[in-house]
Structure formats: C-alpha cells, structure tokens
Write a protein that holds these residues in place. Structure first.
Motif, PDB file in Angstrom:
ATOM      1  N   HIS A  14       0.364  19.236 -16.148  1.00  0.00           N
ATOM      2  CA  HIS A  14      -0.365  18.510 -15.836  1.00  0.00           C
ATOM      3  C   HIS A  14      -1.889  18.804 -16.530  1.00  0.00           C
ATOM      4  O   HIS A  14      -2.966  17.797 -16.980  1.00  0.00           O
ATOM      5  N   ALA A  15      -2.282  20.015 -16.842  1.00  0.00           N
ATOM      6  CA  ALA A  15      -3.321  20.573 -17.267  1.00  0.00           C
ATOM      7  C   ALA A  15      -3.579  20.161 -18.654  1.00  0.00           C
ATOM      8  O   ALA A  15      -4.665  19.698 -19.238  1.00  0.00           O
ATOM      9  N   GLN A  16      -2.126  19.707 -19.422  1.00  0.00           N
ATOM     10  CA  GLN A  16      -2.888  19.445 -20.614  1.00  0.00           C
ATOM     11  C   GLN A  16      -2.830  17.428 -20.882  1.00  0.00           C
ATOM     12  O   GLN A  16      -2.676  17.559 -22.003  1.00  0.00           O
ATOM     13  N   GLY A  17      -2.648  16.963 -19.309  1.00  0.00           N
ATOM     14  CA  GLY A  17      -2.219  15.810 -19.851  1.00  0.00           C
ATOM     15  C   GLY A  17      -3.065  14.645 -18.666  1.00  0.00           C
ATOM     16  O   GLY A  17      -3.179  13.558 -18.873  1.00  0.00           O
ATOM     17  N   GLY A  18      -4.227  15.688 -18.091  1.00  0.00           N
ATOM     18  CA  GLY A  18      -5.012  15.007 -17.795  1.00  0.00           C
ATOM     19  C   GLY A  18      -3.498  14.320 -16.494  1.00  0.00           C
ATOM     20  O   GLY A  18      -4.111  13.071 -16.015  1.00  0.00           O
ATOM     21  N   LEU A  19      -3.495  14.638 -15.798  1.00  0.00           N
ATOM     22  CA  LEU A  19      -1.705  14.510 -15.130  1.00  0.00           C
ATOM     23  C   LEU A  19      -2.590  14.985 -13.511  1.00  0.00           C
ATOM     24  O   LEU A  19      -2.846  16.144 -13.803  1.00  0.00           O
ATOM     25  N   PRO A  20      -1.575  14.983 -12.718  1.00  0.00           N
ATOM     26  CA  PRO A  20      -0.694  13.559 -12.222  1.00  0.00           C
ATOM     27  C   PRO A  20      -1.495  12.290 -12.459  1.00  0.00           C
ATOM     28  O   PRO A  20      -2.501  11.799 -12.300  1.00  0.00           O
ATOM     29  N   ILE A  21      -1.139  11.414 -13.224  1.00  0.00           N
ATOM     30  CA  ILE A  21      -1.364   9.868 -12.246  1.00  0.00           C
ATOM     31  C   ILE A  21      -1.559   9.365 -10.944  1.00  0.00           C
ATOM     32  O   ILE A  21      -1.100  10.310 -10.754  1.00  0.00           O
ATOM     33  N   PRO A  22      -2.615   8.481 -10.721  1.00  0.00           N
ATOM     34  CA  PRO A  22      -3.073   8.531  -9.198  1.00  0.00           C
ATOM     35  C   PRO A  22      -1.725   8.157  -8.031  1.00  0.00           C
ATOM     36  O   PRO A  22      -0.298   7.596  -8.352  1.00  0.00           O
ATOM     37  N   ASP A  23      -1.705   8.640  -7.311  1.00  0.00           N
ATOM     38  CA  ASP A  23      -0.694   8.435  -5.685  1.00  0.00           C
ATOM     39  C   ASP A  23       0.408   9.311  -6.195  1.00  0.00           C
ATOM     40  O   ASP A  23       1.284   8.681  -5.544  1.00  0.00           O
ATOM     41  N   ILE A  24       0.081   9.939  -7.048  1.00  0.00           N
ATOM     42  CA  ILE A  24       1.496  11.825  -6.641  1.00  0.00           C
ATOM     43  C   ILE A  24       1.107  12.952  -5.844  1.00  0.00           C
ATOM     44  O   ILE A  24       0.017  13.259  -6.285  1.00  0.00           O
ATOM     45  N   GLU A  25       1.707  13.390  -5.455  1.00  0.00           N
ATOM     46  CA  GLU A  25       0.963  14.149  -4.624  1.00  0.00           C
ATOM     47  C   GLU A  25       2.250  15.211  -4.497  1.00  0.00           C
ATOM     48  O   GLU A  25       3.363  14.561  -4.587  1.00  0.00           O
ATOM     49  N   HIS A  26       1.431  16.413  -4.221  1.00  0.00           N
ATOM     50  CA  HIS A  26       2.545  17.643  -4.365  1.00  0.00           C
ATOM     51  C   HIS A  26       2.826  18.499  -3.385  1.00  0.00           C
ATOM     52  O   HIS A  26       1.752  18.772  -2.872  1.00  0.00           O
ATOM     53  N   ILE A  27       3.795  19.164  -2.563  1.00  0.00           N
ATOM     54  CA  ILE A  27       3.920  19.661  -1.664  1.00  0.00           C
ATOM     55  C   ILE A  27       4.302  21.230  -1.493  1.00  0.00           C
ATOM     56  O   ILE A  27       5.148  21.493  -3.385  1.00  0.00           O
ATOM     57  N   ASP A  28       4.891  22.219  -0.796  1.00  0.00           N
ATOM     58  CA  ASP A  28       4.990  23.213  -1.813  1.00  0.00           C
ATOM     59  C   ASP A  28       6.727  24.208  -1.796  1.00  0.00           C
ATOM     60  O   ASP A  28       7.304  22.752  -1.426  1.00  0.00           O
ATOM     61  N   GLN A  29       7.253  24.438  -2.963  1.00  0.00           N
ATOM     62  CA  GLN A  29       8.537  24.274  -3.099  1.00  0.00           C
ATOM     63  C   GLN A  29       9.824  25.200  -2.286  1.00  0.00           C
ATOM     64  O   GLN A  29       9.094  26.733  -1.492  1.00  0.00           O
ATOM     65  N   PRO A  30      10.841  24.698  -2.132  1.00  0.00           N
ATOM     66  CA  PRO A  30      11.473  25.992  -1.656  1.00  0.00           C
ATOM     67  C   PRO A  30      11.733  27.369  -1.694  1.00  0.00           C
ATOM     68  O   PRO A  30      13.098  27.311  -2.256  1.00  0.00           O
ATOM     69  N   ASP A  69       0.599  -1.646   0.205  1.00  0.00           N
ATOM     70  CA  ASP A  69       0.039   0.083  -0.002  1.00  0.00           C
ATOM     71  C   ASP A  69       1.246   1.214  -0.274  1.00  0.00           C
ATOM     72  O   ASP A  69      -0.014   2.218  -0.072  1.00  0.00           O
ATOM     73  N   LYS A  70       2.092   1.092   0.679  1.00  0.00           N
ATOM     74  CA  LYS A  70       2.808   2.665   0.155  1.00  0.00           C
ATOM     75  C   LYS A  70       3.345   2.462  -0.876  1.00  0.00           C
ATOM     76  O   LYS A  70       4.462   2.205  -1.815  1.00  0.00           O
ATOM     77  N   THR A  71       2.776   2.897  -1.873  1.00  0.00           N
ATOM     78  CA  THR A  71       1.998   3.747  -3.594  1.00  0.00           C
ATOM     79  C   THR A  71       3.021   5.360  -3.990  1.00  0.00           C
ATOM     80  O   THR A  71       2.973   5.276  -4.508  1.00  0.00           O
ATOM     81  N   VAL A  72       2.442   6.047  -2.843  1.00  0.00           N
ATOM     82  CA  VAL A  72       1.662   7.184  -2.775  1.00  0.00           C
ATOM     83  C   VAL A  72       3.690   7.870  -2.888  1.00  0.00           C
ATOM     84  O   VAL A  72       4.470   8.431  -2.073  1.00  0.00           O
ATOM     85  N   ILE A  73       3.961   8.845  -4.113  1.00  0.00           N
ATOM     86  CA  ILE A  73       5.494   9.718  -4.514  1.00  0.00           C
ATOM     87  C   ILE A  73       4.684  11.179  -4.041  1.00  0.00           C
ATOM     88  O   ILE A  73       4.354  11.641  -4.461  1.00  0.00           O
ATOM     89  N   ILE A  74       5.617  11.460  -3.018  1.00  0.00           N
ATOM     90  CA  ILE A  74       5.301  13.037  -2.981  1.00  0.00           C
ATOM     91  C   ILE A  74       6.489  13.956  -3.947  1.00  0.00           C
ATOM     92  O   ILE A  74       7.914  13.958  -3.890  1.00  0.00           O
ATOM     93  N   SER A  75       5.844  14.959  -4.222  1.00  0.00           N
ATOM     94  CA  SER A  75       6.646  15.882  -4.814  1.00  0.00           C
ATOM     95  C   SER A  75       6.362  17.073  -4.392  1.00  0.00           C
ATOM     96  O   SER A  75       5.694  17.802  -3.575  1.00  0.00           O
ATOM     97  N   ARG A  76       7.435  18.122  -5.796  1.00  0.00           N
ATOM     98  CA  ARG A  76       7.096  20.198  -5.134  1.00  0.00           C
ATOM     99  C   ARG A  76       6.584  20.139  -6.361  1.00  0.00           C
ATOM    100  O   ARG A  76       6.363  20.214  -7.550  1.00  0.00           O
ATOM    101  N   HIS A  77       5.620  21.461  -6.382  1.00  0.00           N
ATOM    102  CA  HIS A  77       5.128  22.243  -6.733  1.00  0.00           C
ATOM    103  C   HIS A  77       6.268  22.417  -7.459  1.00  0.00           C
ATOM    104  O   HIS A  77       7.083  23.368  -6.809  1.00  0.00           O
TER     105      HIS A  77
END
Ligand SMILES: *Cc1c(COP(=O)(O)O)cnc(C)c1O
Length: 459
Positions: free
Chosen positions: A173-189, A145-153
């Motif tokens: 993302h807007a042009q591709g129906g993205l992200p694929i499931p289980d990818i999350e984004h947090i703020d950038q530094p 169940d550990k499938t989520v990858i966290i990335s950044r805006h």
C-alpha cells in the motif's frame, strides 16, 4: 541451455540478468550484488539449477505446481492446441472448445452453486474482476451505493492496483498510494501472533465479529462484499481457528453481503479437498481461482460465479464492459483441462486428504519440539513453523525477517526450497509428494532449523 550448465554459463546468465531483468517482489540492488539463482529444469518434486544442484521444491514453484513437474500430458495438450488454434478471443459472441469444455468441468469440480466462470490471465486479474463484478451486481440490484469491499490486514489478493488494494500488505500500500477508494480492512485470524490471552476459539469469534462491527459502522447500504482466503497463504499460512468461518458466513448471510473466497492457493486440492470452501463448508458468491488451475504450466485464472450473482448479471441484460485479451486463452484452457483430469483420474486430492496430507501434518508438527519453533501448524499440503527467540513465554525476534532469511538461506544451501514470510517458514509442496519425499522434506527442514539455531548461538 537444455539441462545443467557450467559455472561459466551461470556467471554469464547472472550478468545478463543483472543488466536487463527487473524481477517481481525483489530488491534489485541486493539481487544484483548477490547474483540470481538460475533454475534450468524440473522433474516431479525436484528442481535443478544451472550448476546442476538438485533442490526439493517444498513450495510447488509459487504455490502452483500441484501435480508436480514434467507431466507430458500438459505439454502435449498445449502443443496440440497451439497447432489447432493458438489464439482466438471470446469477446464478440465467439468461443472455442477448450474454453467451453473447461467451463463445464469447472462447474463440475467446484461447489454445486458455482456454475459459471469468467476467465482471466492470473489471480490478480481475477480479483480485479471481483471488484468490477461485485459493483456491477449491486448496481443491477438497484443499490449502486453498495461499493465497499471489506478485506483483512495481511491478506494477499495479487499485485495489480485492485488486487494490492484488496490485499492487506502495508508495504505494498505504501508504495502505490493504495488502497483504491472503498476498500476496508479488518484484523486477520492470526491467533499465534495476535491472539493474546484469548483461546483460539474466542479469538476467531472476536476477529470475525469485526466484520459485523465494520458493516454497522459503514452502514449495510454501503457494503458490497467481504473477501478472504480460506487459509491465508502469502501472509504466512495462517490457519483460522475453527470458530472463524462459521461466524463469517453467518455475518455475510445476515447482512446479505457477498462472500468472496479467494481460492487462488487453497483451490485444486491444496487442503485435501477440491477447494478451501469445501474444507471449511463455506458457500462463496464469487471464487477467484488461478495457480493450481493449470498447475502453473501456463498462466490462467478465473472467477467462479454463483447462481445468485450470475443469474442477476444474465437476466438483467446489458453489456458488462470488462474482459481481457487472454480471457479463456485456448492453450491455457487445454492445459487446465489436462491438469484437472489428472487430479481426477489419479486420485491425487483423495491421497492428500486421506494419506499423504495427514502424514505430512503429523511429521511437520514434530518440528514443534525444536527450540527455535514456537508453533508448527498446517492443513493438507500447507504448513508453517513460527521461529521465535524463546518459547516460554513466547518472544518474537525483534528485527522481523532476519532469522527467517537466515533459515531460508540454509534451506537453499542444503537442497530445500522453503520460503520465509518474516520469521515464519512456510511450505506448500506439490500434491504428488510421497511419504518418502515428505520424510526428506522434514529431515532437511530440521537440519536447517538446527543450522539456524547454531548460527544464533541457541544450540
Ligand atoms: C498468488 C495469489 C494471487 C495473485 O495471483 P497472480 O497469478 O500472481 O496474479 C491472488 N490471490 C491469492 C490468494 C494468491 O495467493
């Protein structure tokens, strides 16, 4: 066409281009109206176009020509390898000397705990491999169940479906129906744009802390990995505050999630160390590489795999159903070997670390006094200047990208390749630039900032 052509040849090439060539990341219609610029040859840190105009390449092609253009050793390595064995795969319990030797050399130059490589054809493919490998790892750990990858805006991890999903580029993302499931984004530094009233250090801790809150919100039993570029490249050369990476590392360690450092730009000397991970003291579990791996002379990428992950994949047994026809392509591997040996034998990275990097940073920061520049920043052979409408207080231009585009056009017209990301002008020069090349770069950049400011009526 061997070198500089004629105006007639340029027009003919532009017509063919318009009719048949869909360029990457391009407004096809706008380019068709304007006509493509045809680059015909290069040497050292300079390019020539089809009209014979010379340009100083402050972007190393696309962040990749680390050793500069025109190195015969790489051409010869490809030629010799193509005569000897132009292609063979590594799928069916086979391999060939260049792929094997390069694997050994990569284990040597990358951080000590990274000792295996999975080859790909590009950086995007490397990040597809990351998604597959991270999920395979946790499955083998008995935690499917550990499938989520966290990335950044505003991260960039390539343009395939997985690469663009890991990336945080909203227009993609807007042009591709993205992200694929289980990818999350947090703020950038991104302190200069998003730091508000916080000090850089406090802001770095705050955005790193978002990783911990997201892990807690999702549940640690769902989170597989965190991915980030040590310094964001395509997002606008965003150098994180010093507080950021130690806190990210602490959070990944504490929750046992995999840390993926996307070194496609930062790798192979860009920061003055071999890898951005060396620069920041990060200990990634997976490390995608490409670009500077071959200095762009031939396409090749890969994922460096830590002992933690590799030992699990190896010991568990069972086939990993993943790979590419061109994984470990012999000619690309031979070129990468020659490239890394040049970086080693000529002390190019040490030179960036101790001499030309500090010199570039000092000279680049002089641009900070320009009326159009809100911030001049960088590390090693990476730099950015933020163009602003006013400096005190900082006001950004309302229509993002317009002024950056004007400045970029002045650069091209004045013999300098500098890229615009919105209203941020960025550089990533070949690591072989000398002090006098750097002087030329900074003087041209200042001239183009002046021309832009004049055009806006600010000077
Ligand atoms: C360029 C880049 C990629 C994608 O590499 P390609 O070879 O273009 O597929 C991935 N990650 C980062 C950080 C990049 O800069």
């Amino acid at each position: 066409m061997s070198s500089a052509g004629t105006a007639w040849q340029t027009a003919e090439l532009q017509a063919l281009d318009r009719s048949h060539y869909l360029h990457p990341f391009t407004d096809f219609k706008a380019l068709g109206e304007k006509g493509t610029r045809v680059i015909t040859r290069a040497e050292g840190v300079h390019l020539w176009d089809s009209d014979g105009v010379r340009l100083l390449d402050a972007m190393s092609g696309l962040w990749c020509v680390n050793i500069g253009y025109g190195r015969k050793e790489l051409a010869e390595a490809a030629y010799r390898q193509m005569l000897e064995l132009p292609y063979y795969n590594s799928f069916f319990q086979t391999a060939h000397p260049p792929a094997i030797e390069l694997a050994g050399l990569l284990a040597e130059v990358t951080p000590a705990h990274l000792n295996r490589v999975f080859y790909t054809g590009s950086g995007s493919e490397a990040n597809d491999t990351v998604v597959r490998m991270v999920r395979r790892y946790w499955d083998l750990q008995g935690q499917p169940d550990k499938t989520v990858i966290i990335s950044r805006h505003n991260a960039y991890h390539g343009s395939t479906m997985a690469g663009a999903s890991l990336g945080g580029m909203a227009p993609m993302h807007a042009q591709g129906g993205l992200p694929i499931p289980d990818i999350e984004h947090i703020d950038q530094p991104y302190w200069f744009r998003e730091g508000g009233d916080l000090s850089p250090e406090a802001f770095g801790l705050k955005v790193a802390g978002e990783l911990e809150s997201r892990i807690q919100a999702l549940g640690v039993d769902r989170v597989a990995a965190f991915i980030a570029e040590p310094i964001q490249g395509a997002g606008g050369v965003i150098v994180p505050p010093d507080s950021y990476w130690p806190e990210i590392s602490r959070i990944c360690d504490r929750h046992g999630i995999l840390l993926v450092a996307d070194e496609v730009i930062c790798g192979f000397g860009r920061t003055g160390k071999w890898f951005g991970s060396d620069y920041y003291g990060i200990k990634p579990d997976l490390m995608p590489i490409a670009k500077g791996l071959s200095s762009g002379y031939l396409p090749i990428g890969g994922v460096m795999v830590s002992d933690r992950v590799a030992d699990c994949l190896v010991d568990a047994g069972g086939e990993f159903f993943h790979g590419y026809t061109y994984s470990g392509h012999p000619a690309s591997c031979a070129v990468a070997l020659a490239n890394i040996r040049i970086l080693q034998n000529e002390g190019i990275i040490e030179q960036v670390d101790t001499d030309t990097g500090p010199y570039l940073q000092a000279r680049w920061r002089e641009l900070g006094d320009h009326p159009l520049v809100g911030e001049a920043r960088g590390v090693g052979f990476l730099g950015a200047v933020e163009l602003v409408e006013s400096k005190n207080p900082v006001t950004f231009f309302s229509e993002s990208g317009r002024v950056g585009g004007l400045c970029r056009d002045h650069c091209f017209a004045n013999g300098l390749v500098m890229r615009a990301v919105g209203d941020t002008m960025i550089i990533a020069p070949p690591l072989v630039m000398t002090r006098s090349d750097i002087d030329e770069l900074v003087e041209k950049a200042r001239l183009c900032l002046d021309l832009t400011a004049k055009e806006l009526g600010m000077l």
